[in-house]
Design a protein around this motif. Sequence first.
Motif, PDB file in Angstrom:
ATOM      1  N   PRO A 132       5.310  -1.982   1.744  1.00 18.11           N
ATOM      2  CA  PRO A 132       5.279  -3.416   2.054  1.00 18.11           C
ATOM      3  C   PRO A 132       6.186  -4.143   1.061  1.00 18.11           C
ATOM      4  O   PRO A 132       5.775  -4.463  -0.034  1.00 18.11           O
ATOM      5  CB  PRO A 132       3.804  -3.772   1.818  1.00 18.11           C
ATOM      6  N   ARG A 186      -1.436  -6.926   0.001  1.00 23.81           N
ATOM      7  CA  ARG A 186      -1.049  -7.881   1.067  1.00 23.81           C
ATOM      8  C   ARG A 186      -1.855  -7.686   2.341  1.00 23.81           C
ATOM      9  O   ARG A 186      -1.826  -8.521   3.231  1.00 23.81           O
ATOM     10  CB  ARG A 186       0.451  -7.753   1.347  1.00 23.81           C
ATOM     11  N   HIS A 272       1.414  -2.637 -11.287  1.00 26.09           N
ATOM     12  CA  HIS A 272       1.606  -3.870 -10.517  1.00 26.09           C
ATOM     13  C   HIS A 272       0.963  -5.046 -11.245  1.00 26.09           C
ATOM     14  O   HIS A 272       1.377  -6.188 -11.091  1.00 26.09           O
ATOM     15  CB  HIS A 272       1.035  -3.709  -9.104  1.00 26.09           C
ATOM     16  N   MET A 296      -4.389   3.670 -11.861  1.00 22.04           N
ATOM     17  CA  MET A 296      -3.275   4.023 -10.994  1.00 22.04           C
ATOM     18  C   MET A 296      -2.011   3.555 -11.694  1.00 22.04           C
ATOM     19  O   MET A 296      -1.887   2.369 -12.028  1.00 22.04           O
ATOM     20  CB  MET A 296      -3.398   3.341  -9.622  1.00 22.04           C
TER      21      MET A 296
HETATM   22  C1  PEP Z   1       1.876  -0.022  -4.430  1.00 22.61           C
HETATM   23  O1  PEP Z   1       0.847   0.520  -4.879  1.00 22.61           O
HETATM   24  O2  PEP Z   1       3.010   0.497  -4.474  1.00 22.61           O
HETATM   25  C2  PEP Z   1       1.780  -1.390  -3.897  1.00 22.61           C
HETATM   26  C3  PEP Z   1       2.652  -1.857  -3.033  1.00 22.61           C
HETATM   27  O3  PEP Z   1       0.748  -2.068  -4.425  1.00 22.61           O
HETATM   28  P1  PEP Z   1       0.170  -3.552  -4.119  1.00 22.61           P
HETATM   29  O4  PEP Z   1      -0.309  -3.497  -2.710  1.00 22.61           O
HETATM   30  O5  PEP Z   1      -0.906  -3.680  -5.134  1.00 22.61           O
HETATM   31  O6  PEP Z   1       1.308  -4.514  -4.330  1.00 22.61           O
END
Ligand code: PEP
Length: 345
Positions: A132, A186, A272, A296
Amino acid sequence: MVVVMEVGASEAQIQSVIEHLNRYGFDVHRSSGVQQTVLGAIGVKPDFDVRHIKVLDGVADVYRVTEPYKFASRAWKQENTRIDVRGVTIGGDEVVVMAGPCSVEGEEQMEVTAAHVAAHGATFLRGGAFKPRSSPYSFQGLGEEGLRILRGAADRHGLRVITEVMETAQIELIYPYTDVFQIGARNMQNFSLLKEIGKTDKPVFLKRGLSATISEWLMSAEYVMSQGNPHVILCERGIRTFETYTRNTLDLSAVPVVKAKSHLPIVVDPSHGTGIRNKVIPMARAAVAAGADGLMVEVHPDPPNARSDGPQSLYFDQFVELMQQVRRIAEALDRTVRAPERVSV
Ligand code: PEP
Ligand code: MN
């Protein structure tokens, strides 16, 4: 629910509120002080919209005393939920580490990353095959080819797989390749996706939305659980605030709050959560200290050339450092972080 009437509310206003509450099916206990009246409304109505009462004349405030979620709540299930993923328990004494790149980019990248993170104590390999991205022009992931690469690398190194599912149409495709379905920040309130994933039998890793309250996040967990899948792992990954020195603000206070409100395990994503490589290790330490059940983290063999999230991805030697440090913190709390593999010479 507790209804506090305004100072000087008239008897007619109080009676009207009592009548409304009765009509909505609540029993009412009235307690009147010299200046103020408080009404206790008794009745189990998790979906009752308190604004029906807040808008009535003479009402100062209304407080919920029961949570709107049930299956996710600590009141419903007192003991911690432990989720077994092919021999690794999330929510037990071990602080589980999930590591890997933001996106699956190719065979070589995943092979060296899997070998490295497994050797230093990670038990899950992460990597997005469907991404995403904030821009439609950015790398969108390798799709099914990425899933195949991810699964292969994980299997060769005894790791479990966690990868993101972005839409209901992808569930069937991703199912055979993954051990845990990740729902991205998201998509936290993509209710049709939550319902469909709730009909599967694989654990669900539910990231907190960028602007979601903890209550909203737990309601999303409730969506999954209400469909029959009790295996939900929550992930705090930072929320949007007015701060600009970090990509997001990692809300570590969510860890003890979730632990009090829910029996579900909670993992923290400091990659993140901060968006900046040199902030990841300190916040990983803090997450373990706060009681997180897992971490993570994004790790890449060549972060400057990563196709996504390079600036927040750890170099391999930084991952080793992170593991050494969080292991010591876990031990201080009578928990464990898996030991590195012995290297035979
Ligand atoms: C991800 O883990 O790569 C990621 C897109 O995380 P988030 O949905 O927390 O932005
Ligand atoms: Mn990422």
